[in-house]
Design a protein around this motif. Structure first.
Motif, PDB file in Angstrom:
ATOM      1  N   CYS A   7      -3.110   7.099  34.818  1.00 50.23           N
ATOM      2  CA  CYS A   7      -2.381   5.878  35.144  1.00 50.23           C
ATOM      3  C   CYS A   7      -2.973   5.287  36.422  1.00 50.23           C
ATOM      4  O   CYS A   7      -3.869   5.867  37.035  1.00 50.23           O
ATOM      5  N   HIS A   8      -2.482   4.136  36.843  1.00 54.42           N
ATOM      6  CA  HIS A   8      -3.095   3.452  37.981  1.00 54.42           C
ATOM      7  C   HIS A   8      -3.013   4.255  39.270  1.00 54.42           C
ATOM      8  O   HIS A   8      -3.978   4.336  40.027  1.00 54.42           O
ATOM      9  N   CYS A   9      -1.879   4.872  39.513  1.00 49.51           N
ATOM     10  CA  CYS A   9      -1.706   5.594  40.785  1.00 49.51           C
ATOM     11  C   CYS A   9      -2.260   7.005  40.714  1.00 49.51           C
ATOM     12  O   CYS A   9      -2.390   7.661  41.751  1.00 49.51           O
ATOM     13  N   GLY A  10      -2.582   7.481  39.521  1.00 54.22           N
ATOM     14  CA  GLY A  10      -3.172   8.809  39.388  1.00 54.22           C
ATOM     15  C   GLY A  10      -2.162   9.932  39.227  1.00 54.22           C
ATOM     16  O   GLY A  10      -2.542  11.095  39.118  1.00 54.22           O
ATOM     17  N   ALA A  11      -0.893   9.603  39.208  1.00 51.36           N
ATOM     18  CA  ALA A  11       0.128  10.657  39.095  1.00 51.36           C
ATOM     19  C   ALA A  11       0.124  11.292  37.711  1.00 51.36           C
ATOM     20  O   ALA A  11       0.295  12.504  37.585  1.00 51.36           O
ATOM     21  N   CYS A  70       4.587   5.965  33.757  1.00 50.31           N
ATOM     22  CA  CYS A  70       4.538   6.645  35.053  1.00 50.31           C
ATOM     23  C   CYS A  70       5.707   6.191  35.911  1.00 50.31           C
ATOM     24  O   CYS A  70       5.973   4.992  36.026  1.00 50.31           O
ATOM     25  N   THR A  72       5.898   6.256  39.007  1.00 50.97           N
ATOM     26  CA  THR A  72       5.469   5.634  40.266  1.00 50.97           C
ATOM     27  C   THR A  72       4.880   4.244  40.035  1.00 50.97           C
ATOM     28  O   THR A  72       5.331   3.270  40.627  1.00 50.97           O
ATOM     29  N   CYS A  73       3.865   4.145  39.165  1.00 50.44           N
ATOM     30  CA  CYS A  73       3.165   2.853  39.033  1.00 50.44           C
ATOM     31  C   CYS A  73       3.574   2.096  37.785  1.00 50.44           C
ATOM     32  O   CYS A  73       3.218   0.920  37.634  1.00 50.44           O
TER      33      CYS A  73
HETATM   34 ZN    ZN Z   1       1.107   6.125  38.022  1.00 50.81          ZN
END
Ligand code: ZN
Length: 106
Positions: A7-11, A70, A72-73
């Motif tokens: 995902c964009h934030c890497g989580a 995700c 987060t993002c």
């Molecule tokens: Zn994310």
């Protein structure tokens, strides 16, 4: 060749062992809004990183599928069936490298 996706934030991170040959630009009421490109795999073919972050779930209609994003993002990462015997899931190829998407038939 292992294909990584994030995902964009890497989580949320996962990988598959084979690149998708075909992607589905699903035009159903939810997927066209998400803008997802689905690659289908057996659940056991999709390996989530051990420290992969939490997802939130959206369900609709007959509530047979969980759409994960995700926490987060907000990137939509995959869907999975509530029915554990359903041997198929969708991962969002938009989270894979652009070359992987470009090489697949849509
Ligand atoms: Zn994310």
């Amino acid at each position: 060749m292992t294909i990584q996706a994030s995902c964009h934030c890497g989580a949320v991170r996962f990988s598959v062992e084979t690149a998708p040959a075909e992607l589905n630009s699903c035009q159903c009421s939810i997927c066209r809004r998400y803008g997802t490109l689905w690659a289908y795999y057996r659940p056991r073919e999709v390996r989530f990183d051990a420290d992969s972050g939490p997802t939130d779930i959206y369900m609709w209609g007959d509530r047979e599928l969980e759409f994960h994003r995700c926490r987060t993002c907000g990137c939509v990462t995959h869907w999975s069936a509530l029915d554990q015997t359903y041997d198929r899931m969708g991962v969002n190829a938009r989270l894979m490298a652009p070359e992987v998407v470009a090489a697949a038939r849509i």
